[in-house]
Scaffold this motif. Structure first.
Motif, PDB file in Angstrom:
ATOM      1  N   ILE A 187      -3.634  -8.593  -7.744  1.00 46.45           N
ATOM      2  CA  ILE A 187      -4.108  -7.213  -7.849  1.00 46.45           C
ATOM      3  C   ILE A 187      -2.938  -6.356  -8.312  1.00 46.45           C
ATOM      4  O   ILE A 187      -1.846  -6.422  -7.763  1.00 46.45           O
ATOM      5  CB  ILE A 187      -4.636  -6.661  -6.510  1.00 46.45           C
ATOM      6  CG1 ILE A 187      -5.890  -7.405  -6.071  1.00 46.45           C
ATOM      7  CG2 ILE A 187      -4.937  -5.161  -6.629  1.00 46.45           C
ATOM      8  CD1 ILE A 187      -6.388  -6.996  -4.692  1.00 46.45           C
ATOM      9  N   PHE A 213       3.376   0.673   3.007  1.00 50.74           N
ATOM     10  CA  PHE A 213       3.050  -0.373   3.973  1.00 50.74           C
ATOM     11  C   PHE A 213       2.912  -1.709   3.263  1.00 50.74           C
ATOM     12  O   PHE A 213       2.259  -1.813   2.225  1.00 50.74           O
ATOM     13  CB  PHE A 213       1.727  -0.070   4.683  1.00 50.74           C
ATOM     14  CG  PHE A 213       1.815   1.023   5.701  1.00 50.74           C
ATOM     15  CD1 PHE A 213       1.406   2.305   5.388  1.00 50.74           C
ATOM     16  CD2 PHE A 213       2.310   0.772   6.973  1.00 50.74           C
ATOM     17  CE1 PHE A 213       1.492   3.318   6.322  1.00 50.74           C
ATOM     18  CE2 PHE A 213       2.401   1.786   7.908  1.00 50.74           C
ATOM     19  CZ  PHE A 213       1.985   3.060   7.585  1.00 50.74           C
ATOM     20  N   TRP A 248      -6.951 -14.590   0.215  1.00 50.01           N
ATOM     21  CA  TRP A 248      -7.283 -13.357  -0.487  1.00 50.01           C
ATOM     22  C   TRP A 248      -8.780 -13.049  -0.429  1.00 50.01           C
ATOM     23  O   TRP A 248      -9.292 -12.280  -1.201  1.00 50.01           O
ATOM     24  CB  TRP A 248      -6.807 -13.415  -1.936  1.00 50.01           C
ATOM     25  CG  TRP A 248      -7.347 -14.547  -2.729  1.00 50.01           C
ATOM     26  CD1 TRP A 248      -7.158 -15.873  -2.505  1.00 50.01           C
ATOM     27  CD2 TRP A 248      -8.157 -14.467  -3.890  1.00 50.01           C
ATOM     28  NE1 TRP A 248      -7.793 -16.621  -3.458  1.00 50.01           N
ATOM     29  CE2 TRP A 248      -8.404 -15.796  -4.328  1.00 50.01           C
ATOM     30  CE3 TRP A 248      -8.697 -13.409  -4.620  1.00 50.01           C
ATOM     31  CZ2 TRP A 248      -9.175 -16.066  -5.443  1.00 50.01           C
ATOM     32  CZ3 TRP A 248      -9.457 -13.687  -5.741  1.00 50.01           C
ATOM     33  CH2 TRP A 248      -9.699 -15.008  -6.135  1.00 50.01           C
ATOM     34  N   LYS A 249      -9.474 -13.651   0.553  1.00 50.14           N
ATOM     35  CA  LYS A 249     -10.908 -13.393   0.675  1.00 50.14           C
ATOM     36  C   LYS A 249     -11.156 -12.076   1.393  1.00 50.14           C
ATOM     37  O   LYS A 249     -10.389 -11.666   2.255  1.00 50.14           O
ATOM     38  CB  LYS A 249     -11.572 -14.518   1.464  1.00 50.14           C
ATOM     39  CG  LYS A 249     -11.592 -15.827   0.713  1.00 50.14           C
ATOM     40  CD  LYS A 249     -12.297 -16.887   1.528  1.00 50.14           C
ATOM     41  CE  LYS A 249     -12.285 -18.219   0.780  1.00 50.14           C
ATOM     42  NZ  LYS A 249     -12.880 -19.300   1.593  1.00 50.14           N
ATOM     43  N   GLY A 250     -12.254 -11.441   1.055  1.00 47.88           N
ATOM     44  CA  GLY A 250     -12.563 -10.150   1.637  1.00 47.88           C
ATOM     45  C   GLY A 250     -12.815 -10.191   3.125  1.00 47.88           C
ATOM     46  O   GLY A 250     -12.703  -9.179   3.806  1.00 47.88           O
ATOM     47  N   THR A 251     -13.141 -11.362   3.663  1.00 46.30           N
ATOM     48  CA  THR A 251     -13.405 -11.449   5.095  1.00 46.30           C
ATOM     49  C   THR A 251     -12.129 -11.534   5.916  1.00 46.30           C
ATOM     50  O   THR A 251     -12.163 -11.425   7.135  1.00 46.30           O
ATOM     51  CB  THR A 251     -14.248 -12.701   5.402  1.00 46.30           C
ATOM     52  OG1 THR A 251     -13.592 -13.844   4.825  1.00 46.30           O
ATOM     53  CG2 THR A 251     -15.638 -12.572   4.809  1.00 46.30           C
ATOM     54  N   ASP A 252     -11.014 -11.750   5.249  1.00 44.93           N
ATOM     55  CA  ASP A 252      -9.773 -11.958   5.981  1.00 44.93           C
ATOM     56  C   ASP A 252      -9.176 -10.655   6.477  1.00 44.93           C
ATOM     57  O   ASP A 252      -9.127  -9.666   5.760  1.00 44.93           O
ATOM     58  CB  ASP A 252      -8.738 -12.649   5.092  1.00 44.93           C
ATOM     59  CG  ASP A 252      -9.044 -14.112   4.902  1.00 44.93           C
ATOM     60  OD1 ASP A 252      -8.456 -14.703   3.988  1.00 44.93           O
ATOM     61  OD2 ASP A 252      -9.860 -14.648   5.668  1.00 44.93           O
ATOM     62  N   THR A 253      -8.682 -10.687   7.699  1.00 47.82           N
ATOM     63  CA  THR A 253      -8.000  -9.536   8.271  1.00 47.82           C
ATOM     64  C   THR A 253      -6.620  -9.394   7.649  1.00 47.82           C
ATOM     65  O   THR A 253      -5.914 -10.389   7.462  1.00 47.82           O
ATOM     66  CB  THR A 253      -7.849  -9.717   9.787  1.00 47.82           C
ATOM     67  OG1 THR A 253      -9.151  -9.813  10.366  1.00 47.82           O
ATOM     68  CG2 THR A 253      -7.097  -8.559  10.405  1.00 47.82           C
ATOM     69  N   GLN A 254      -6.269  -8.172   7.333  1.00 46.45           N
ATOM     70  CA  GLN A 254      -4.919  -7.897   6.864  1.00 46.45           C
ATOM     71  C   GLN A 254      -4.083  -7.367   8.025  1.00 46.45           C
ATOM     72  O   GLN A 254      -4.549  -6.531   8.798  1.00 46.45           O
ATOM     73  CB  GLN A 254      -4.941  -6.892   5.715  1.00 46.45           C
ATOM     74  CG  GLN A 254      -5.590  -7.446   4.455  1.00 46.45           C
ATOM     75  CD  GLN A 254      -5.536  -6.492   3.295  1.00 46.45           C
ATOM     76  OE1 GLN A 254      -4.704  -5.600   3.226  1.00 46.45           O
ATOM     77  NE2 GLN A 254      -6.445  -6.689   2.328  1.00 46.45           N
ATOM     78  N   TYR A 255      -2.867  -7.855   8.116  1.00 47.65           N
ATOM     79  CA  TYR A 255      -1.931  -7.446   9.159  1.00 47.65           C
ATOM     80  C   TYR A 255      -0.840  -6.606   8.515  1.00 47.65           C
ATOM     81  O   TYR A 255      -0.220  -7.036   7.537  1.00 47.65           O
ATOM     82  CB  TYR A 255      -1.337  -8.674   9.857  1.00 47.65           C
ATOM     83  CG  TYR A 255      -2.380  -9.470  10.597  1.00 47.65           C
ATOM     84  CD1 TYR A 255      -3.144 -10.426   9.939  1.00 47.65           C
ATOM     85  CD2 TYR A 255      -2.626  -9.248  11.953  1.00 47.65           C
ATOM     86  CE1 TYR A 255      -4.123 -11.143  10.604  1.00 47.65           C
ATOM     87  CE2 TYR A 255      -3.597  -9.955  12.619  1.00 47.65           C
ATOM     88  CZ  TYR A 255      -4.348 -10.903  11.946  1.00 47.65           C
ATOM     89  OH  TYR A 255      -5.319 -11.600  12.609  1.00 47.65           O
ATOM     90  N   PHE A 256      -0.633  -5.432   9.082  1.00 47.08           N
ATOM     91  CA  PHE A 256       0.239  -4.447   8.452  1.00 47.08           C
ATOM     92  C   PHE A 256       1.611  -4.391   9.102  1.00 47.08           C
ATOM     93  O   PHE A 256       1.746  -4.552  10.319  1.00 47.08           O
ATOM     94  CB  PHE A 256      -0.392  -3.059   8.515  1.00 47.08           C
ATOM     95  CG  PHE A 256      -1.525  -2.888   7.547  1.00 47.08           C
ATOM     96  CD1 PHE A 256      -2.782  -3.401   7.828  1.00 47.08           C
ATOM     97  CD2 PHE A 256      -1.332  -2.229   6.341  1.00 47.08           C
ATOM     98  CE1 PHE A 256      -3.836  -3.266   6.927  1.00 47.08           C
ATOM     99  CE2 PHE A 256      -2.370  -2.084   5.439  1.00 47.08           C
ATOM    100  CZ  PHE A 256      -3.620  -2.604   5.732  1.00 47.08           C
ATOM    101  N   GLY A 257       2.603  -4.113   8.280  1.00 52.53           N
ATOM    102  CA  GLY A 257       3.935  -3.833   8.774  1.00 52.53           C
ATOM    103  C   GLY A 257       4.020  -2.413   9.306  1.00 52.53           C
ATOM    104  O   GLY A 257       3.063  -1.640   9.198  1.00 52.53           O
ATOM    105  N   ILE A 272      -4.200   0.645  -2.228  1.00 51.75           N
ATOM    106  CA  ILE A 272      -3.488  -0.584  -2.562  1.00 51.75           C
ATOM    107  C   ILE A 272      -2.732  -0.415  -3.873  1.00 51.75           C
ATOM    108  O   ILE A 272      -3.199   0.270  -4.793  1.00 51.75           O
ATOM    109  CB  ILE A 272      -4.448  -1.781  -2.636  1.00 51.75           C
ATOM    110  CG1 ILE A 272      -3.644  -3.074  -2.732  1.00 51.75           C
ATOM    111  CG2 ILE A 272      -5.442  -1.625  -3.786  1.00 51.75           C
ATOM    112  CD1 ILE A 272      -4.451  -4.303  -2.460  1.00 51.75           C
ATOM    113  N   TYR A 317       0.837  -1.182   0.000  1.00 47.35           N
ATOM    114  CA  TYR A 317       0.000   0.000   0.000  1.00 47.35           C
ATOM    115  C   TYR A 317       0.880   1.242   0.000  1.00 47.35           C
ATOM    116  O   TYR A 317       1.988   1.232   0.539  1.00 47.35           O
ATOM    117  CB  TYR A 317      -0.861   0.062   1.269  1.00 47.35           C
ATOM    118  CG  TYR A 317      -1.977  -0.932   1.333  1.00 47.35           C
ATOM    119  CD1 TYR A 317      -1.768  -2.216   1.823  1.00 47.35           C
ATOM    120  CD2 TYR A 317      -3.256  -0.580   0.911  1.00 47.35           C
ATOM    121  CE1 TYR A 317      -2.809  -3.128   1.889  1.00 47.35           C
ATOM    122  CE2 TYR A 317      -4.303  -1.490   0.980  1.00 47.35           C
ATOM    123  CZ  TYR A 317      -4.067  -2.761   1.471  1.00 47.35           C
ATOM    124  OH  TYR A 317      -5.100  -3.659   1.524  1.00 47.35           O
TER     125      TYR A 317
END
Lengths: 114, 114
Positions: free
Chosen positions: B56, B90, B97-106, B45, B35
């Motif tokens: 993507i 970031f 890659w599902k929309g329900t999944d939480t993304q964890y950021f650096g 993104i 990102y």
């Protein structure tokens, strides 16, 4: 297409008073919705998420949000603000099917006054 | 600690140079993202990889080239840097890659182009 609008770019509250950060979304599909917090010079941390289960979602640090389909809203609340809550807050929408990408709101900066 | 890590944290360079930012996650996730956060804190993104495959690719100049040597790493190489590339970048990861999944950021990499 999906989009998300954070209605306030800045919110100021006094310590110990309630917090309300507003988020409205637009989605062609049933959305997943997230709130993230970013403290100064830090990465993003997940506060809570909604994925079509209970409409009232409880998160970390006393935050919660309610999914209201009729109002297309997902406002973030906390009963009593703490100085450590001062940060930037991002509302995120992503559909549960289709293109699985986060669409970020423009952010709300929360200021907590002593 | 389990986390998403990025190096370097700060990167200052001259226009026209080529630079790379590295990202690693040890969460066992299949999907990773890059990102860009601009000076107004807006997050967008750039790329996403699932199992080392590009899924993507937003409208990013082709001076930006992501490389995923394995599922745990997603590096970003930028050629011929321009002033407008100055931003915080970031990296993030999610289980799938599902929309329900939480993304964890650096923690982010602050790039300054002079």
């Amino acid at each position: 297409a999906q989009s998300v609008t954070q209605l306030d770019s800045h919110v100021s509250v006094s310590e110990g008073t309630p917090v309300l950060l507003r988020c409205n979304y637009s989605s062609s599909y049933s959305p997943s919705l997230f709130w993230y917090v970013q403290h100064p010079n830090k990465g993003l941390q997940l506060l809570l998420k909604y994925t079509s289960a209970a409409t009232l979602v409880k998160g970390i640090n006393g935050f919660e949000a309610e999914f209201k389909k009729s109002e297309t809203s997902f406002h973030l609340t906390k009963p009593s603000a703490h100085m450590s809550d001062a940060a930037e807050y991002f509302c995120v929408v992503t559909p549960v099917s289709g293109t699985y990408k986060y669409i970020f709101g423009t952010g709300t900066r929360l200021k907590v006054l002593a | 600690d389990t986390a998403v890590s990025q190096t370097p944290k700060y990167l200052v360079t001259q226009m026209g140079n080529d630079k790379s930012i590295k990202c690693e996650q040890n969460l066992g996730h299949d999907t990773m993202y890059w990102y860009k956060q601009d000076s107004k804190k807006f997050l967008k993104i750039m790329f996403s990889y699932n199992n080392k495959e590009l899924i993507i690719n937003e409208t990013v100049p082709n001076r930006f080239s992501p490389k995923s040597p394995d599922k745990a790493h997603l590096n970003l190489h930028i050629n011929s840097l321009e002033l407008g590339d100055s931003a915080v970048y970031f990296c993030a990861s999610s289980q799938t890659w599902k929309g329900t999944d939480t993304q964890y950021f650096g923690p982010g990499t602050r790039l300054t182009v002079l």
